[in-house]
Design a protein around this motif. Structure first.
Motif, PDB file in Angstrom:
ATOM      1  N   GLU A 161       0.830  -1.212   0.000  1.00 51.66           N
ATOM      2  CA  GLU A 161       0.000   0.000   0.000  1.00 51.66           C
ATOM      3  C   GLU A 161       0.860   1.256   0.000  1.00 51.66           C
ATOM      4  O   GLU A 161       0.548   2.234  -0.684  1.00 51.66           O
ATOM      5  N   ALA A 162       1.960   1.215   0.762  1.00 54.12           N
ATOM      6  CA  ALA A 162       2.855   2.380   0.810  1.00 54.12           C
ATOM      7  C   ALA A 162       3.523   2.601  -0.543  1.00 54.12           C
ATOM      8  O   ALA A 162       3.639   3.738  -1.020  1.00 54.12           O
ATOM      9  N   LEU A 163       3.985   1.548  -1.170  1.00 54.03           N
ATOM     10  CA  LEU A 163       4.617   1.655  -2.488  1.00 54.03           C
ATOM     11  C   LEU A 163       3.639   2.213  -3.517  1.00 54.03           C
ATOM     12  O   LEU A 163       3.987   3.087  -4.322  1.00 54.03           O
ATOM     13  N   THR A 164       2.404   1.726  -3.485  1.00 55.16           N
ATOM     14  CA  THR A 164       1.387   2.212  -4.422  1.00 55.16           C
ATOM     15  C   THR A 164       1.094   3.680  -4.189  1.00 55.16           C
ATOM     16  O   THR A 164       0.960   4.476  -5.140  1.00 55.16           O
ATOM     17  N   ALA A 165       0.990   4.075  -2.918  1.00 50.04           N
ATOM     18  CA  ALA A 165       0.696   5.473  -2.591  1.00 50.04           C
ATOM     19  C   ALA A 165       1.814   6.403  -3.048  1.00 50.04           C
ATOM     20  O   ALA A 165       1.564   7.485  -3.591  1.00 50.04           O
ATOM     21  N   VAL A 166       3.068   5.980  -2.836  1.00 49.80           N
ATOM     22  CA  VAL A 166       4.207   6.808  -3.242  1.00 49.80           C
ATOM     23  C   VAL A 166       4.277   6.906  -4.766  1.00 49.80           C
ATOM     24  O   VAL A 166       4.521   7.975  -5.324  1.00 49.80           O
TER      25      VAL A 166
ATOM     26  N   VAL B 186       4.494   9.702   8.849  1.00 46.54           N
ATOM     27  CA  VAL B 186       5.071  11.039   9.037  1.00 46.54           C
ATOM     28  C   VAL B 186       5.337  11.661   7.660  1.00 46.54           C
ATOM     29  O   VAL B 186       5.307  10.981   6.629  1.00 46.54           O
ATOM     30  N   ALA B 187       5.591  12.956   7.660  1.00 45.98           N
ATOM     31  CA  ALA B 187       5.886  13.649   6.407  1.00 45.98           C
ATOM     32  C   ALA B 187       7.263  13.236   5.908  1.00 45.98           C
ATOM     33  O   ALA B 187       8.201  13.065   6.698  1.00 45.98           O
ATOM     34  N   ALA B 188       7.375  13.070   4.595  1.00 42.22           N
ATOM     35  CA  ALA B 188       8.678  12.753   4.011  1.00 42.22           C
ATOM     36  C   ALA B 188       9.586  13.975   4.054  1.00 42.22           C
ATOM     37  O   ALA B 188       9.109  15.112   3.946  1.00 42.22           O
ATOM     38  N   PRO B 189      10.894  13.765   4.259  1.00 42.80           N
ATOM     39  CA  PRO B 189      11.813  14.899   4.200  1.00 42.80           C
ATOM     40  C   PRO B 189      11.695  15.593   2.847  1.00 42.80           C
ATOM     41  O   PRO B 189      11.498  14.958   1.819  1.00 42.80           O
ATOM     42  N   GLY B 190      11.815  16.875   2.849  1.00 36.30           N
ATOM     43  CA  GLY B 190      11.685  17.606   1.590  1.00 36.30           C
ATOM     44  C   GLY B 190      12.155  19.030   1.749  1.00 36.30           C
ATOM     45  O   GLY B 190      12.847  19.379   2.719  1.00 36.30           O
ATOM     46  N   VAL B 191      11.780  19.865   0.823  1.00 32.75           N
ATOM     47  CA  VAL B 191      12.193  21.266   0.836  1.00 32.75           C
ATOM     48  C   VAL B 191      11.613  21.944   2.075  1.00 32.75           C
ATOM     49  O   VAL B 191      10.425  21.804   2.375  1.00 32.75           O
ATOM     50  N   PRO B 192      12.446  22.678   2.827  1.00 36.07           N
ATOM     51  CA  PRO B 192      11.939  23.332   4.042  1.00 36.07           C
ATOM     52  C   PRO B 192      10.865  24.365   3.725  1.00 36.07           C
ATOM     53  O   PRO B 192      10.840  24.957   2.645  1.00 36.07           O
TER      54      PRO B 192
ATOM     55  N   SER C 112      12.813   5.492  -1.451  1.00 40.76           N
ATOM     56  CA  SER C 112      12.899   4.749  -0.198  1.00 40.76           C
ATOM     57  C   SER C 112      12.451   5.602   0.985  1.00 40.76           C
ATOM     58  O   SER C 112      11.654   5.160   1.825  1.00 40.76           O
ATOM     59  N   GLN C 113      12.946   6.847   1.056  1.00 43.41           N
ATOM     60  CA  GLN C 113      12.575   7.731   2.161  1.00 43.41           C
ATOM     61  C   GLN C 113      11.068   7.986   2.200  1.00 43.41           C
ATOM     62  O   GLN C 113      10.448   8.004   3.266  1.00 43.41           O
ATOM     63  N   ARG C 114      10.478   8.158   1.045  1.00 41.25           N
ATOM     64  CA  ARG C 114       9.047   8.456   0.992  1.00 41.25           C
ATOM     65  C   ARG C 114       8.213   7.235   1.394  1.00 41.25           C
ATOM     66  O   ARG C 114       7.168   7.368   2.050  1.00 41.25           O
ATOM     67  N   VAL C 115       8.658   6.047   0.997  1.00 40.95           N
ATOM     68  CA  VAL C 115       7.936   4.834   1.391  1.00 40.95           C
ATOM     69  C   VAL C 115       8.029   4.636   2.904  1.00 40.95           C
ATOM     70  O   VAL C 115       7.029   4.332   3.578  1.00 40.95           O
TER      71      VAL C 115
END
Length: 547
Positions: free
Chosen positions: A45-50, A138-144, A128-131
């Motif tokens: 489910e996580a892979l599909t969502a990402v 939690v929110a994926a790391p990204g632009v501040p 990988s980080q987003r999955v």
């Protein structure tokens, strides 16, 4: 102390820096509650969502960003990776750790392959980080996030981060890693974001430190004075005004025409390129038709797409590159065999000759599309090494009904033999990205050798001069279709070396057009001669900085 790297374009930005947040902590090596089937479903489910998130971002971003993000979506559901994750779960590893280990292992394999495959390691890390973030809720790391505009500093940027940057807030990009042809550089050019990549010491900058990012100089000026900031802001305003000037054909100050052509990856990008002043197409990449296919597209399927492209450019030149598969772009129906060094393996024309029917079908489709439209179609082969390969491709293209058939100059051997090659080919187009990589033996996506991956290097310039001279001697056009053409200072030098057209990302047209208009052909040749005598890329760039 000021910092230095490889500038992308001529842009200038000034403001406080913010660093990209650190990645998520490495998942712990523990088991999971419940059974393996439930844990696998949770990961699926996580892979599909990402994957869906990448697709949505790609659709919104469009252009080059769309292609990059769609590739990332495919990575998120790669069957090999999914099988690896599931096998780890079956052995008792929790989903987060299984994703981390499987993706990390695949990253190392890509890095080991080198070339464009190595660059995909960064993209895979982002997936990988987003999955993992999705699994943790939690929110994926990204632009501040910031209320005030800022210059973003990061080790490197994943496509998902770069594609949808808020240009009202992100003034520029500074990355520690990457070269002039990394995804960060390519997407920065396509969005006209000032950027400097390969900056040693970038991560030592402290948040909110005010800097000037000067892409033309490849320099980050730290804590500048008020006068320096004022001068930078004036340059920013001058560039903005120049970008709004009426669009004219590319030309030198003495009236010598230098057509500015577009590098395109899909017919969908044609309208935007024309709006920015494209005088034609200097590189149309046909891989979009093949990369997601399990079998080669039919002649009819290809003809439809090529016809759509050509109709956008009625009466104008369109240079199409035959399928360039191999290295980072293996195809199951063409060349998916493992190679220790795929950048030096069965790629480009070599792969097409080994599966000639695929090449024949593509050239037939192009000839049919040409017959249905009134664009000026030119077709070239990728990765041509010598005169024999040139004779093969030109002969086959003419046999199948093409009128103008040429070669890409990406391999040093072709430059050395250019006098022979251009007796046979109708034209040559120099792919500076690969020509630089092969000349300097420097992986074009490996940050540790990014300083070698520089088209300003006099060895590269001398090879370009060989091709330019051969074109002039044989009365054959010589174009530039690598990222070097988008560097306004280098564009002048390239014309001085014999380039007759320049092809680039359309966002670079305004800067290059303005720079060319400052110099006559004699002046461009004089500057090129000085650059050829330089000992290093930095010395050659100093010649360019005097323009």
């Amino acid at each position: 102390m000021d910092l230095h790297g490889i500038g992308v374009g001529r842009g200038v930005a000034t403001g406080p820096i913010l660093r990209m947040p650190d990645p998520l902590p490495e998942p712990e090596q523990t088991g999971f509650s419940g059974d393996a089937a439930d844990e696998k479903n949770r990961v699926a489910e996580a892979l599909t969502a990402v994957a869906a998130e990448y697709q949505a971002r790609g659709a919104k971003a469009g252009g080059a960003a769309r292609d990059v993000l769609e590739a990332a979506a495919l990575m998120a559901q790669d069957p090999t990776l999914v099988d690896d994750v599931n096998a780890r779960i079956d052995s008792g590893t929790n989903g987060e750790r299984a994703v981390f280990e499987a993706f990390a292992g695949f990253q190392q394999m890509l890095i080991g392959l080198g070339g464009l495959m190595a660059e995909r390691a960064t993209d895979l890390g982002d997936v990988s980080q987003r999955v993992i973030a999705h699994l943790r809720g939690v929110a994926a790391p990204g632009v501040p996030v910031s209320d005030e505009p800022f210059i973003l500093v990061a080790p490197d940027l994943a496509p998902a981060d770069t594609a949808l940057l808020d240009l009202e807030k992100v003034l520029g990009l500074i990355t520690r890693d990457g070269g002039p042809t990394s995804h960060t550089a390519i997407l920065a050019r396509s969005k006209s974001i000032p950027a400097i990549v390969g900056v040693t010491g970038a991560l030592d900058l402290v948040d909110h430190t005010v800097v000037i990012l000067d892409a033309a100089a490849g320099t980050v000026y730290i804590s500048p004075s008020e006068d320096e900031i004022a001068e930078a802001k004036k340059r920013i305003a001058d560039r903005a005004a120049a970008a709004k000037a009426p669009i004219t054909d590319g030309a030198l100050a003495d009236g010598t025409l230098v057509p500015l052509l577009a590098n395109l990856g899909s017919p969908k990008d044609a309208a935007a390129a024309i709006e920015l002043g494209a005088e034609g197409v200097g590189l149309f990449r046909t891989e979009f038709l093949f990369l997601e296919a399990t079998t080669a597209p039919t002649v009819e399927e290809q003809r439809t797409q090529y016809t759509e492209l050509l109709r956008h450019f009625s009466g104008r030149k369109v240079v199409v590159r035959a399928l360039d598969a191999g290295a980072d772009k293996p195809l199951s129906f063409l060349n998916d065999a493992h190679e220790e060094n795929p950048a030096l393996g069965l790629r480009g024309l070599r792969a097409l000759r080994a599966s000639e029917q695929i090449l024949r079908d593509q050239l037939t489709a192009l000839a049919q599309a040409d017959a249905e439209t009134d664009a000026d179609l030119w077709v070239m082969a990728p990765m041509v090494s010598d005169t024999e390969e040139t004779e093969y491709f030109v002969s086959l293209g003419k046999e199948l009904g093409l009128k103008t058939v040429g070669v890409m100059a990406e391999v040093p051997s072709l430059a050395v033999l250019a006098d022979q090659v251009l007796q046979v080919a109708d034209f040559a187009s120099i792919g500076t990205n690969d020509l630089t990589q092969y000349t300097l033996a420097a992986d074009r996506m490996l940050g540790s050798v990014a300083h070698f991956q520089d088209p300003w290097h006099p060895a590269v310039l001398r090879l370009i001069k060989l091709i330019g001279d051969a074109g002039a001697a044989n009365g054959k056009p010589v174009g530039i279709c690598g990222e070097a053409a988008a560097d306004p200072q280098l564009a002048v030098i390239l014309v001085g070396l014999g380039a007759t057209t320049l092809s680039m990302t359309p966002a670079a047209f305004a800067d290059v057009r303005a720079e060319l208009a400052k110099y006559t052909l004699d002046q461009a040749r004089e500057l090129a001669a000085k650059a050829l005598q330089a000992h290093t890329a930095a010395d050659a760039r100093k010649v360019g900085s005097t323009l």
